[in-house]
Design an enzyme around this catalytic site. Structure first.
Site, PDB file in Angstrom:
ATOM      1  N   THR A 133       0.818  -1.210   0.000  1.00  0.00           N
ATOM      2  CA  THR A 133       0.000   0.000   0.000  1.00  0.00           C
ATOM      3  C   THR A 133       0.852   1.262   0.000  1.00  0.00           C
ATOM      4  O   THR A 133       1.987   1.253   0.479  1.00  0.00           O
ATOM      5  CB  THR A 133      -0.905  -0.014   1.255  1.00  0.00           C
ATOM      6  OG1 THR A 133      -1.499   1.266   1.415  1.00  0.00           O
ATOM      7  CG2 THR A 133      -0.127  -0.325   2.528  1.00  0.00           C
ATOM      8  N   ASP A 134       0.259   2.361  -0.476  1.00  0.00           N
ATOM      9  CA  ASP A 134       0.957   3.649  -0.416  1.00  0.00           C
ATOM     10  C   ASP A 134       1.058   4.183   1.018  1.00  0.00           C
ATOM     11  O   ASP A 134       1.846   5.080   1.301  1.00  0.00           O
ATOM     12  CB  ASP A 134       0.262   4.691  -1.318  1.00  0.00           C
ATOM     13  CG  ASP A 134      -1.199   4.959  -0.966  1.00  0.00           C
ATOM     14  OD1 ASP A 134      -1.726   4.349  -0.008  1.00  0.00           O
ATOM     15  OD2 ASP A 134      -1.824   5.791  -1.657  1.00  0.00           O
ATOM     16  N   GLU A 135       0.251   3.591   1.939  1.00  0.00           N
ATOM     17  CA  GLU A 135       0.229   4.138   3.311  1.00  0.00           C
ATOM     18  C   GLU A 135       1.561   3.953   4.033  1.00  0.00           C
ATOM     19  O   GLU A 135       1.817   4.622   5.031  1.00  0.00           O
ATOM     20  CB  GLU A 135      -0.895   3.485   4.128  1.00  0.00           C
ATOM     21  CG  GLU A 135      -2.257   3.748   3.537  1.00  0.00           C
ATOM     22  CD  GLU A 135      -3.403   3.632   4.528  1.00  0.00           C
ATOM     23  OE1 GLU A 135      -3.159   3.556   5.739  1.00  0.00           O
ATOM     24  OE2 GLU A 135      -4.542   3.623   4.066  1.00  0.00           O
ATOM     25  N   TYR A 145      -1.893  -0.303  11.126  1.00  0.00           N
ATOM     26  CA  TYR A 145      -2.039  -0.999   9.831  1.00  0.00           C
ATOM     27  C   TYR A 145      -0.839  -0.736   8.930  1.00  0.00           C
ATOM     28  O   TYR A 145      -0.194  -1.669   8.435  1.00  0.00           O
ATOM     29  CB  TYR A 145      -3.335  -0.567   9.131  1.00  0.00           C
ATOM     30  CG  TYR A 145      -3.345  -0.887   7.646  1.00  0.00           C
ATOM     31  CD1 TYR A 145      -3.394  -2.210   7.208  1.00  0.00           C
ATOM     32  CD2 TYR A 145      -3.269   0.121   6.682  1.00  0.00           C
ATOM     33  CE1 TYR A 145      -3.381  -2.518   5.851  1.00  0.00           C
ATOM     34  CE2 TYR A 145      -3.255  -0.174   5.328  1.00  0.00           C
ATOM     35  CZ  TYR A 145      -3.308  -1.501   4.913  1.00  0.00           C
ATOM     36  OH  TYR A 145      -3.276  -1.799   3.580  1.00  0.00           O
ATOM     37  N   LYS A 177       2.115  -3.262   7.502  1.00  0.00           N
ATOM     38  CA  LYS A 177       2.385  -3.479   6.068  1.00  0.00           C
ATOM     39  C   LYS A 177       3.839  -3.119   5.761  1.00  0.00           C
ATOM     40  O   LYS A 177       4.502  -3.798   4.965  1.00  0.00           O
ATOM     41  CB  LYS A 177       1.434  -2.647   5.201  1.00  0.00           C
ATOM     42  CG  LYS A 177      -0.005  -3.111   5.184  1.00  0.00           C
ATOM     43  CD  LYS A 177      -0.218  -4.498   4.589  1.00  0.00           C
ATOM     44  CE  LYS A 177      -0.007  -4.553   3.096  1.00  0.00           C
ATOM     45  NZ  LYS A 177      -0.359  -5.892   2.542  1.00  0.00           N
TER      46      LYS A 177
HETATM   47  P1  NAD Z   1      -9.682  -7.188   2.443  1.00  0.00           P
HETATM   48  O1  NAD Z   1      -9.662  -6.900   3.900  1.00  0.00           O
HETATM   49  O2  NAD Z   1     -10.915  -6.912   1.670  1.00  0.00           O
HETATM   50  O3  NAD Z   1      -9.319  -8.723   2.191  1.00  0.00           O
HETATM   51  C1  NAD Z   1      -8.291  -9.376   2.888  1.00  0.00           C
HETATM   52  C2  NAD Z   1      -8.465 -10.882   2.661  1.00  0.00           C
HETATM   53  O4  NAD Z   1      -7.393 -11.549   3.351  1.00  0.00           O
HETATM   54  C3  NAD Z   1      -9.769 -11.441   3.225  1.00  0.00           C
HETATM   55  O5  NAD Z   1     -10.348 -12.316   2.313  1.00  0.00           O
HETATM   56  C4  NAD Z   1      -9.334 -12.176   4.487  1.00  0.00           C
HETATM   57  O6  NAD Z   1     -10.166 -13.280   4.810  1.00  0.00           O
HETATM   58  C5  NAD Z   1      -7.932 -12.627   4.095  1.00  0.00           C
HETATM   59  N1  NAD Z   1      -7.066 -12.838   5.262  1.00  0.00           N
HETATM   60  C6  NAD Z   1      -6.913 -12.025   6.350  1.00  0.00           C
HETATM   61  N2  NAD Z   1      -6.040 -12.578   7.208  1.00  0.00           N
HETATM   62  C7  NAD Z   1      -5.618 -13.747   6.651  1.00  0.00           C
HETATM   63  C8  NAD Z   1      -4.712 -14.757   7.050  1.00  0.00           C
HETATM   64  N3  NAD Z   1      -4.057 -14.686   8.216  1.00  0.00           N
HETATM   65  N4  NAD Z   1      -4.507 -15.805   6.226  1.00  0.00           N
HETATM   66  C9  NAD Z   1      -5.179 -15.915   5.062  1.00  0.00           C
HETATM   67  N5  NAD Z   1      -6.066 -15.000   4.645  1.00  0.00           N
HETATM   68  C10 NAD Z   1      -6.278 -13.925   5.424  1.00  0.00           C
HETATM   69  O7  NAD Z   1      -8.441  -6.410   1.852  1.00  0.00           O
HETATM   70  P2  NAD Z   1      -8.248  -5.739   0.414  1.00  0.00           P
HETATM   71  O8  NAD Z   1      -8.754  -4.357   0.470  1.00  0.00           O
HETATM   72  O9  NAD Z   1      -8.740  -6.665  -0.610  1.00  0.00           O
HETATM   73  O10 NAD Z   1      -6.657  -5.653   0.372  1.00  0.00           O
HETATM   74  C11 NAD Z   1      -5.894  -6.736  -0.143  1.00  0.00           C
HETATM   75  C12 NAD Z   1      -4.427  -6.384  -0.057  1.00  0.00           C
HETATM   76  O11 NAD Z   1      -4.162  -5.202  -0.804  1.00  0.00           O
HETATM   77  C13 NAD Z   1      -3.949  -6.073   1.370  1.00  0.00           C
HETATM   78  O12 NAD Z   1      -2.662  -6.618   1.515  1.00  0.00           O
HETATM   79  C14 NAD Z   1      -3.914  -4.565   1.441  1.00  0.00           C
HETATM   80  O13 NAD Z   1      -2.955  -4.127   2.360  1.00  0.00           O
HETATM   81  C15 NAD Z   1      -3.536  -4.219   0.020  1.00  0.00           C
HETATM   82  N6  NAD Z   1      -4.004  -2.902  -0.468  1.00  0.00           N
HETATM   83  C16 NAD Z   1      -5.324  -2.543  -0.333  1.00  0.00           C
HETATM   84  C17 NAD Z   1      -5.754  -1.330  -0.874  1.00  0.00           C
HETATM   85  C18 NAD Z   1      -7.198  -0.893  -0.775  1.00  0.00           C
HETATM   86  O14 NAD Z   1      -7.512   0.256  -1.122  1.00  0.00           O
HETATM   87  N7  NAD Z   1      -8.120  -1.737  -0.342  1.00  0.00           N
HETATM   88  C19 NAD Z   1      -4.844  -0.483  -1.520  1.00  0.00           C
HETATM   89  C20 NAD Z   1      -3.497  -0.889  -1.607  1.00  0.00           C
HETATM   90  C21 NAD Z   1      -3.098  -2.120  -1.099  1.00  0.00           C
HETATM   91  O1  DAU Z   2      -4.152   3.983   0.506  1.00  0.00           O
HETATM   92  C1  DAU Z   2      -4.378   2.616   0.427  1.00  0.00           C
HETATM   93  C2  DAU Z   2      -5.221   2.175   1.593  1.00  0.00           C
HETATM   94  O2  DAU Z   2      -6.540   2.628   1.356  1.00  0.00           O
HETATM   95  C3  DAU Z   2      -5.205   0.666   1.822  1.00  0.00           C
HETATM   96  O3  DAU Z   2      -3.898   0.270   2.163  1.00  0.00           O
HETATM   97  C4  DAU Z   2      -6.169   0.273   2.942  1.00  0.00           C
HETATM   98  O4  DAU Z   2      -6.219  -1.127   3.065  1.00  0.00           O
HETATM   99  C5  DAU Z   2      -7.541   0.802   2.581  1.00  0.00           C
HETATM  100  O5  DAU Z   2      -8.450   0.517   3.622  1.00  0.00           O
HETATM  101  C6  DAU Z   2      -7.496   2.302   2.328  1.00  0.00           C
HETATM  102  O6  DAU Z   2      -7.210   3.018   3.558  1.00  0.00           O
HETATM  103  P1  DAU Z   2      -7.958   4.396   3.944  1.00  0.00           P
HETATM  104  O7  DAU Z   2      -7.867   4.573   5.402  1.00  0.00           O
HETATM  105  O8  DAU Z   2      -7.497   5.497   3.067  1.00  0.00           O
HETATM  106  O9  DAU Z   2      -9.459   3.985   3.473  1.00  0.00           O
HETATM  107  P2  DAU Z   2     -10.892   4.251   4.150  1.00  0.00           P
HETATM  108  O10 DAU Z   2     -11.908   3.895   3.129  1.00  0.00           O
HETATM  109  O11 DAU Z   2     -10.992   3.640   5.490  1.00  0.00           O
HETATM  110  O12 DAU Z   2     -10.897   5.832   4.329  1.00  0.00           O
HETATM  111  C7  DAU Z   2     -10.748   6.689   3.209  1.00  0.00           C
HETATM  112  C8  DAU Z   2     -10.743   8.100   3.738  1.00  0.00           C
HETATM  113  O13 DAU Z   2     -12.061   8.411   4.220  1.00  0.00           O
HETATM  114  C9  DAU Z   2      -9.802   8.321   4.904  1.00  0.00           C
HETATM  115  O14 DAU Z   2      -9.255   9.632   4.825  1.00  0.00           O
HETATM  116  C10 DAU Z   2     -10.721   8.228   6.142  1.00  0.00           C
HETATM  117  C11 DAU Z   2     -12.035   8.758   5.612  1.00  0.00           C
HETATM  118  N1  DAU Z   2     -13.257   8.168   6.226  1.00  0.00           N
HETATM  119  C12 DAU Z   2     -13.355   6.822   6.313  1.00  0.00           C
HETATM  120  C13 DAU Z   2     -14.461   6.234   6.884  1.00  0.00           C
HETATM  121  C14 DAU Z   2     -14.571   4.725   6.999  1.00  0.00           C
HETATM  122  C15 DAU Z   2     -14.277   9.004   6.666  1.00  0.00           C
HETATM  123  O15 DAU Z   2     -14.184  10.244   6.549  1.00  0.00           O
HETATM  124  N2  DAU Z   2     -15.388   8.421   7.221  1.00  0.00           N
HETATM  125  C16 DAU Z   2     -15.513   7.067   7.369  1.00  0.00           C
HETATM  126  O16 DAU Z   2     -16.549   6.598   7.911  1.00  0.00           O
END
Ligand code: NAD
Ligand code: DAU
Length: 356
Positions: free
Chosen positions: A133-135, A159, A163
């Site tokens: 992730t970019d975080e 988190y 990562k």
């Molecule tokens: P998600 O939470 O929707 O899915 C995570 C999946 O991993 C789930 O199916 C869960 O059951 C499985 N999991 C959790 N713990 C596990 C374990 N110990 N063993 C096996 N499986 C396990 O997450 P996502 O949003 O699909 O993100 C997927 C990946 O991409 C993550 O590594 C996250 O850090 C990365 N990522 C997410 C975003 C985003 O915006 N969602 C952006 C950049 C990177």
């Molecule tokens: O940048 C990549 C990341 O993006 C991934 O690594 C994470 O797994 C993914 O969850 C996401 O993280 P964020 O914290 O950016 O996503 P989230 O949707 O939780 O929040 C997006 C923005 O909105 C953040 O600035 C917090 C804000 N927010 C979020 C929620 C849930 C609100 O203002 N209200 C809310 O209820």
């Protein structure tokens, strides 16, 4: 030839598996623990498809993973499995440490043992792609350039720290043991099967059910949004042609303030499914107490991926967000299933103490 996908029942992982099998006949072994975020309904269209083998397991299960790698002659691993929600990491970091750090370590150990035992040709072909992730880069000021791959790691939440730790382990396994790794660091994804604890699906669902749309703080925090299918195409491209040991940032140059994103959602919903009282969904916007340690701005410089591997996103934010809203309108049964049960206690935990 077969690939192992971990976390393939989650949001991005399930989109990846569906896209992969939509474009190739190479089988996928999909290992997922099925935490609250994992959902086999995302993969319902693959029922009866012998190219998809689902295994319910933890990435920390060394023995099982090693035997799966051997049994299926895996030629690449794509590691999505993680705890992914920042707010949950603030309420309870333990699972993040266990899965994102300890789990990734055990997975790497199993992969290293397997890779060491491969014949030279298979060893050369093998890849371990770590999805990150970019975080991990921390937070930007308004005037800062977007994150390049060389940006210092400055994770700010449990988190992102977990990562970052896994990214460092992946890097070290390449540097020390020669494991052929690739790492992608992507910006915020959105699209089908996004769990409604995250901003975009949460606000769509709260809008449709007449609930407040909770904006943390002043709503001027910036995220860089990428349609999930574009993230999947970037991962496929990096797996296919990325240089071993390299990191590739993935993003669509779509920086938006949270409030603008929510207003856009409201405007699309006003058009596609107007409120019965004729008012705008934007009336449901409610400012609530901010997220502790809230990162102000993320932005990705994806020029390395574009230049070296010729990747480009197919969707703009405008086309992707419209498709996403339409998907949620068309898949209310999926949402209703997800938001029953445990989801309610999460909403209570995360939102009841936030002052409107
Ligand atoms: P998600 O939470 O929707 O899915 C995570 C999946 O991993 C789930 O199916 C869960 O059951 C499985 N999991 C959790 N713990 C596990 C374990 N110990 N063993 C096996 N499986 C396990 O997450 P996502 O949003 O699909 O993100 C997927 C990946 O991409 C993550 O590594 C996250 O850090 C990365 N990522 C997410 C975003 C985003 O915006 N969602 C952006 C950049 C990177
Ligand atoms: O940048 C990549 C990341 O993006 C991934 O690594 C994470 O797994 C993914 O969850 C996401 O993280 P964020 O914290 O950016 O996503 P989230 O949707 O939780 O929040 C997006 C923005 O909105 C953040 O600035 C917090 C804000 N927010 C979020 C929620 C849930 C609100 O203002 N209200 C809310 O209820």
């Amino acid at each position: 030839m077969t690939i192992l996908v971990t976390g393939g029942a989650g949001f991005i992982g399930s989109n990846f598996v569906l896209d992969w099998l939509g474009q190739s006949d190479e089988p996928v072994v999909n290992l997922d623990k099925l935490t609250y975020a994992g959902n086999l309904q995302n993969l319902a269209s693959l029922q009866g498809d012998s190219r998809h083998v689902f295994v319910k397991a933890d990435i920390g299960d060394y023995d099982l993973i090693l035997s799966l790698l051997k049994q299926h002659g895996i030629r690449a691993v794509v590691n999505f499995a993680a705890e992914s929600h920042v707010d949950r990491s603030i309420h309870g970091p333990e699972d993040f440490i266990q899965t994102n750090i300890v789990g990734s370590f055990r997975l790497l150990e199993a992969v290293r043992a397997y890779w060491n035992g491969l014949q030279p040709a298979a060893k050369d072909e093998f890849h371990f792609l770590h999805v990150s992730t970019d975080e991990v880069y921390g937070s930007l000021e308004k005037q800062d350039p977007p994150f390049a791959e060389t940006h210092q790691y400055q994770p700010n939440s449990p988190y992102s720290a977990s990562k970052a730790a896994s990214d460092h382990l992946v890097r070290a396994y390449h540097h020390t043991y020669g494991l052929p790794v690739l790492t992608t660091n992507c910006s915020n994804n959105y699209g089908p099967y996004h769990f409604p604890e995250k901003l975009i699906p949460l606000c769509i669902q709260n809008a449709l059910t007449g609930k407040p749309l909770p904006i943390y703080g002043d709503g001027q925090q910036i995220r860089d949004w990428l349609y999930v299918k574009d993230h999947c195409s970037a991962i496929r491209r990096v797996l296919e042609a990325g240089r071993v040991g390299e990191v590739y940032n993935v993003g669509g140059w779509n920086e938006k303030a949270n409030l603008d994103v929510v207003n856009t959602l409201c405007a699309i919903l006003d058009e596609l499914k107007p409120r019965t009282d004729g008012k705008s969904y934007a009336e449901q916007i409610t400012y609530v107490t901010d997220r502790p340690g809230h990162d102000r701005r993320y932005a990705i410089d994806a020029s390395k991926l574009e230049r070296e591997l010729g990747w480009r996103p197919a969707e703009t934010f405008e086309t992707g967000i419209r498709k996403t809203v339409q998907w949620y309108l068309d898949h209310q049964a999926w949402v209703e299933n997800v938001v029953s049960g445990d989801y309610q206690s999460w909403v209570e935990k995360n939102y009841s103490d936030r002052v409107a």
